[in-house]
Design an enzyme around this catalytic site. Structure first.
Site, PDB file in Angstrom:
ATOM      1  N   GLU A 128      46.599  36.713  41.349  1.00 12.08           N
ATOM      2  CA  GLU A 128      46.440  36.555  40.102  1.00 12.08           C
ATOM      3  C   GLU A 128      47.667  36.196  39.212  1.00 12.08           C
ATOM      4  OE1 GLU A 128      44.220  39.664  38.168  1.00 12.08           O
ATOM      5  OE2 GLU A 128      43.962  38.737  36.217  1.00 12.08           O
ATOM      6  N   ASN A 186      34.755  35.848  35.363  1.00  9.53           N
ATOM      7  CA  ASN A 186      35.250  37.018  35.887  1.00  9.53           C
ATOM      8  C   ASN A 186      35.164  38.459  35.270  1.00  9.53           C
ATOM      9  OD1 ASN A 186      37.047  38.753  37.894  1.00  9.53           O
ATOM     10  ND2 ASN A 186      37.893  38.967  36.011  1.00  9.53           N
ATOM     11  N   GLU A 187      34.344  39.281  35.717  1.00  9.12           N
ATOM     12  CA  GLU A 187      33.880  40.667  35.016  1.00  9.12           C
ATOM     13  C   GLU A 187      33.270  40.222  33.464  1.00  9.12           C
ATOM     14  OE1 GLU A 187      36.976  43.507  35.362  1.00  9.12           O
ATOM     15  OE2 GLU A 187      36.830  43.685  37.299  1.00  9.12           O
ATOM     16  N   TYR A 238      37.177  49.302  43.299  1.00  6.30           N
ATOM     17  CA  TYR A 238      38.592  49.644  43.529  1.00  6.30           C
ATOM     18  C   TYR A 238      38.573  51.139  44.007  1.00  6.30           C
ATOM     19  CZ  TYR A 238      40.693  45.488  41.732  1.00  6.30           C
ATOM     20  OH  TYR A 238      41.080  44.286  41.310  1.00  6.30           O
ATOM     21  N   GLU A 268      36.984  41.826  44.924  1.00  6.17           N
ATOM     22  CA  GLU A 268      38.069  42.442  44.388  1.00  6.17           C
ATOM     23  C   GLU A 268      37.907  43.861  44.842  1.00  6.17           C
ATOM     24  OE1 GLU A 268      39.708  42.557  40.377  1.00  6.17           O
ATOM     25  OE2 GLU A 268      38.995  40.451  39.939  1.00  6.17           O
ATOM     26  N   GLN A 310      45.732  42.974  45.466  1.00  2.00           N
ATOM     27  CA  GLN A 310      45.784  41.626  45.686  1.00  2.00           C
ATOM     28  C   GLN A 310      47.394  41.042  46.577  1.00  2.00           C
ATOM     29  OE1 GLN A 310      46.700  39.889  41.632  1.00  2.00           O
ATOM     30  NE2 GLN A 310      45.108  40.945  40.739  1.00  2.00           N
TER      31      GLN A 310
HETATM   32  O1  AHR Z   1      43.141  43.233  39.890  1.00  2.00           O
HETATM   33  C1  AHR Z   1      43.156  43.111  38.948  1.00  2.00           C
HETATM   34  C2  AHR Z   1      42.349  43.293  37.732  1.00  2.00           C
HETATM   35  O2  AHR Z   1      41.280  44.137  38.016  1.00  2.00           O
HETATM   36  C3  AHR Z   1      41.629  42.091  37.630  1.00  2.00           C
HETATM   37  O3  AHR Z   1      42.284  41.096  36.943  1.00  2.00           O
HETATM   38  C4  AHR Z   1      40.209  42.194  37.053  1.00  2.00           C
HETATM   39  O4  AHR Z   1      39.253  41.392  37.607  1.00  2.00           O
HETATM   40  C5  AHR Z   1      39.871  43.717  37.747  1.00  2.00           C
HETATM   41  O5  AHR Z   1      39.556  44.578  36.437  1.00  2.00           O
END
Ligand code: AHR
Length: 514
Positions: A46, A193-194, A260, A318, A367
């Site tokens: 990103e 995205n999101e 995550y 992600e 990332q």
């Molecule tokens: O990876 C960091 C962020 O995490 C991304 O920009 C977003 O899609 C997620 O919340």
């Protein structure tokens, strides 16, 4: 190693070294074939912190070795991994990105404020053509995240035409004027995205309607077979999935999922630190990572209801560890260290993806460079390949192979209020015919003696590689870039259909059976 020598070693080993015995059974001749999609080993990059600027792009005039402005060591490292695809430009950045900012002569591109990531300036030096050229150098497919939150469908449609249209149209001519007469290919198109968060704070029904609308206009030539991927839920939010699948599944090929390794209530509870942690925190992080399994099962149940033939893929675009930022760095840049614990988060997550391979047909770690669970950390001209990089390296030959169902019987490790399984495993017959068995011992202190039963397999030779480190937070640094790096592993003993392996503490072993 011979069985005799292995027996001698077992006697000589300190009693504490082989504390537990676990068991794995592999079904070498499953009735249904499930392919492990190579896109499960994808990357995400990103416009955030030093993820791209510095991490990938240094510019052609930099003293840092580069190929047309792209860091040479990162390009070479990614090529060695056979990286399947790279997702760009976000993340949250995607829904504020206007592609025209990133084309044409670099010195005339506008400088914007990156409002998501610390209000830093974004000079757009890395734009569309840079992404296309970079992915071409690496040999990776392209996953473009298109702005739905703050751009019209025609803006996205024109971006795709600019990239993919053959000669003749005004947009193709503009691309040509900017240096690329040949059209580029795109493999995946992310529709926002999101959307429940930074992509527009939408209700699921509204997002599903917009997804239908944008999916209608976001087109590339049919010959590219590009997948259209809707913005999916976070973690176990199945309500979002219900609505998306009910209203939009006929318009899409994939639904994204973000999850995550961090506390669910991270706004109120401190995240873990990347280094300097104790056994309780080791267990906490691996336990949070293991929740990917239940998250995927929950989402699959809903998707199966609306799409029993599994046409729509679940794309975990992600995932990875998210710690407190490294002290002394800009907290908005999400820079964190990376240790053998992160390598084990990656290996155990790959094993989970293998179990869910029928529905999970893509994933992108967050990332790739200098952000969150990165494969590379850079500092000036120095580039470190992290333990996570080496986990990808161990698994890279699984790409596109057939999953061999694997049953694991293991004990649990408990520290504080956290508990994890000691052993994780997956097995894949690669496209080259080699059977690869991945075994992870999550115990930070004790070895694990593992018996493997190989049913329906006639391979007679075993070799392997191991990734481990001298401490729970062992990592690679400029002074010791190879402190955590795969080494040959020669102590697996194969006799008939039985395999015996003693896994050292905190290790991932990849065995090859031929
Ligand atoms: O990876 C960091 C962020 O995490 C991304 O920009 C977003 O899609 C997620 O919340």
């Amino acid at each position: 190693m011979s069985a005799w020598w292995a027996a001698v070693l077992a006697i000589l080993m300190p009693a504490a070294a082989a504390a537990a015995a676990d068991h794995v059974t592999i079904d070498g001749a499953p009735r249904t074939k499930t392919v492990l999609d190579r896109h499960i080993f994808g990357q995400f990059s990103e416009q955030l912190g030093r993820g791209i600027e510095d991490g990938i792009w240094v510019g052609p005039d930099s003293r840092i070795p580069n190929i047309d402005g792209f860091r040479r060591d990162v390009v070479e490292g990614l090529k060695a991994l056979h990286v399947s695809d790279i997702r760009w430009p976000g993340g949250c950045f995607a829904d504020e990105y206007h592609w025209r900012d990133g084309i044409g002569p670099r010195d005339r591109r506008p400088v914007r404020t990156n409002t998501n990531w610390g209000d830093t300036t974004e000079d757009n030096a890395f734009g569309t053509q840079e992404f296309m050229r970079f992915t071409a150098l690496v040999g990776a497919d392209r996953y473009l995240a298109v702005n739905l939150g703050s751009a019209s469908p025609s803006e996205g449609a024109e971006w795709l035409q600019y990239i993919t249209a053959p000669h003749g149209s005004t947009l193709a001519n503009e691309r040509s004027t900017n240096g690329d007469p040949q059209p580029w290919t795109v493999s995946m198109i992310g529709i926002g995205n999101e959307l429940w968060g930074c992509g527009g704070t939408m209700e699921a029904g509204y997002a599903a309607d917009l997804t239908r609308r944008y999916a209608t206009f976001l087109k590339v030539p049919d010959s590219m077979h590009a997948l259209k991927i809707a913005s999916g839920p976070y973690g176990d939010d199945t309500a979002w999935t219900e609505t998306m699948m009910r209203h939009a599944s006929d318009q899409i090929d994939g639904l994204s999922l973000h999850f995550y390794t961090m506390p669910k209530d991270w706004k109120h509870v401190a995240k873990s630190h990347a280094t300097g942690f104790d056994q309780t925190d080791w267990t906490r992080v691996l336990s949070m990572a293991a929740q990917m399994d239940t998250v995927l099962s929950a989402q699959e149940r809903v998707m199966d209801k609306y799409d029993p033939s599994r046409r729509v893929a679940l794309i975990v675009d992600e995932w990875g560890t998210w710690y407190e930022p490294e002290p002394g760095t800009n907290p908005h840049w999400l820079f964190q260290q990376n240790t053998i614990r992160d390598a084990l988060v990656a290996s155990t997550t790959f094993d989970i993806f293998a179990r869910h391979a029928a529905r999970v047909r893509g994933a992108n770690i967050a990332q790739m460079v200098n952000v969150l669970q990165a494969l590379f950390l850079t500092d000036g001209a120095t580039t470190i390949r992290t333990p996570t990089y080496w986990a990808f390296d161990l698994y890279k030959n699984d790409q596109g192979g057939s999953v061999l169902p694997t049953r694991v019987t293991t004990h649990r490790l408990t520290h504080g209020s956290w508990s994890i399984e000691a052993l994780s495993a997956s097995a894949v017959r690669g496209r080259d015919g080699v059977v690869r068995l991945a075994l992870t011992n999550t115990d930070p202190e004790q070895s694990d003696a593992v018996d493997v039963s190989l049913s329906g397999l006639s391979e007679r030779n075993v070799s392997g590689r191991i990734l481990t480190g001298p401490a729970m937070d062992a990592r690679n640094t400029a002074e010791h870039p190879d402190a955590v790096r795969p080494a040959p592993f020669e102590s697996a003993v194969l006799s008939g259909n039985a395999l015996q392996v003693t896994l050292p503490p905190r290790s991932v072993v990849m065995l090859e059976l031929r």
